[in-house]
Design a protein around this motif. Sequence first.
Motif, PDB file in Angstrom:
ATOM      1  N   VAL A 110     -13.770  90.206 -85.271  1.00  0.00           N
ATOM      2  CA  VAL A 110     -15.058  90.580 -85.856  1.00  0.00           C
ATOM      3  C   VAL A 110     -15.884  91.362 -84.840  1.00  0.00           C
ATOM      4  N   GLU A 111     -15.999  90.848 -83.636  1.00  0.00           N
ATOM      5  CA  GLU A 111     -16.809  91.509 -82.608  1.00  0.00           C
ATOM      6  C   GLU A 111     -16.235  92.865 -82.217  1.00  0.00           C
ATOM      7  N   ARG A 112     -14.928  92.961 -82.124  1.00  0.00           N
ATOM      8  CA  ARG A 112     -14.285  94.225 -81.767  1.00  0.00           C
ATOM      9  C   ARG A 112     -14.536  95.283 -82.852  1.00  0.00           C
ATOM     10  N   GLN A 113     -14.404  94.897 -84.121  1.00  0.00           N
ATOM     11  CA  GLN A 113     -14.634  95.845 -85.212  1.00  0.00           C
ATOM     12  C   GLN A 113     -16.086  96.321 -85.235  1.00  0.00           C
ATOM     13  N   LEU A 114     -17.012  95.414 -85.004  1.00  0.00           N
ATOM     14  CA  LEU A 114     -18.427  95.798 -84.969  1.00  0.00           C
ATOM     15  C   LEU A 114     -18.711  96.733 -83.800  1.00  0.00           C
ATOM     16  N   ALA A 115     -18.157  96.428 -82.645  1.00  0.00           N
ATOM     17  CA  ALA A 115     -18.399  97.232 -81.443  1.00  0.00           C
ATOM     18  C   ALA A 115     -17.841  98.646 -81.581  1.00  0.00           C
ATOM     19  N   GLN A 116     -16.811  98.829 -82.383  1.00  0.00           N
ATOM     20  CA  GLN A 116     -16.202 100.149 -82.546  1.00  0.00           C
ATOM     21  C   GLN A 116     -17.018 101.087 -83.430  1.00  0.00           C
ATOM     22  N   LEU A 117     -17.987 100.561 -84.157  1.00  0.00           N
ATOM     23  CA  LEU A 117     -18.805 101.397 -85.036  1.00  0.00           C
ATOM     24  C   LEU A 117     -19.915 102.044 -84.217  1.00  0.00           C
ATOM     25  N   SER A 118     -19.929 103.360 -84.190  1.00  0.00           N
ATOM     26  CA  SER A 118     -20.932 104.072 -83.359  1.00  0.00           C
ATOM     27  C   SER A 118     -22.348 103.836 -83.852  1.00  0.00           C
ATOM     28  N   GLU A 119     -22.535 103.449 -85.099  1.00  0.00           N
ATOM     29  CA  GLU A 119     -23.867 103.205 -85.637  1.00  0.00           C
ATOM     30  C   GLU A 119     -24.432 101.844 -85.228  1.00  0.00           C
ATOM     31  N   VAL A 120     -23.583 100.977 -84.690  1.00  0.00           N
ATOM     32  CA  VAL A 120     -23.955  99.587 -84.410  1.00  0.00           C
ATOM     33  C   VAL A 120     -24.210  99.381 -82.924  1.00  0.00           C
ATOM     34  N   THR A 121     -25.332  98.744 -82.629  1.00  0.00           N
ATOM     35  CA  THR A 121     -25.587  98.206 -81.285  1.00  0.00           C
ATOM     36  C   THR A 121     -25.345  96.702 -81.409  1.00  0.00           C
ATOM     37  N   LEU A 122     -24.239  96.229 -80.843  1.00  0.00           N
ATOM     38  CA  LEU A 122     -23.834  94.850 -80.987  1.00  0.00           C
ATOM     39  C   LEU A 122     -24.481  93.964 -79.948  1.00  0.00           C
TER      40      LEU A 122
END
Length: 85
Positions: free
Chosen positions: A68-80
């Motif tokens: 979950v964290e890896r997929q979120l971090a890969q999105l350029s629109e997301v600041t995780l």
Amino acid sequence: MNTFRVWTRSLGNVSRVRVEGNENTRWLIDRLSQSFMFKNCKPIFEDPGGQCSTFEVSYGAQISRSTVERQLAQLSEVTLIVELT
């Protein structure tokens, strides 16, 4: 699309995901459903003021906290932001 913040917190066998902006939440769920075995989530709770929405992603055989964290971090629109428990 502008960047937005996403906070995750592990709660045993689920990740609680809080997203800045209700519209961003719907976009994010759509993106997650395309990128890995994320097919549903527990109900979305929206802040009446539209500031944040929260949902939970259950872990399983194909989805772990790190996935979950890896997929979120890969999105350029997301600041995780990973919250420690």
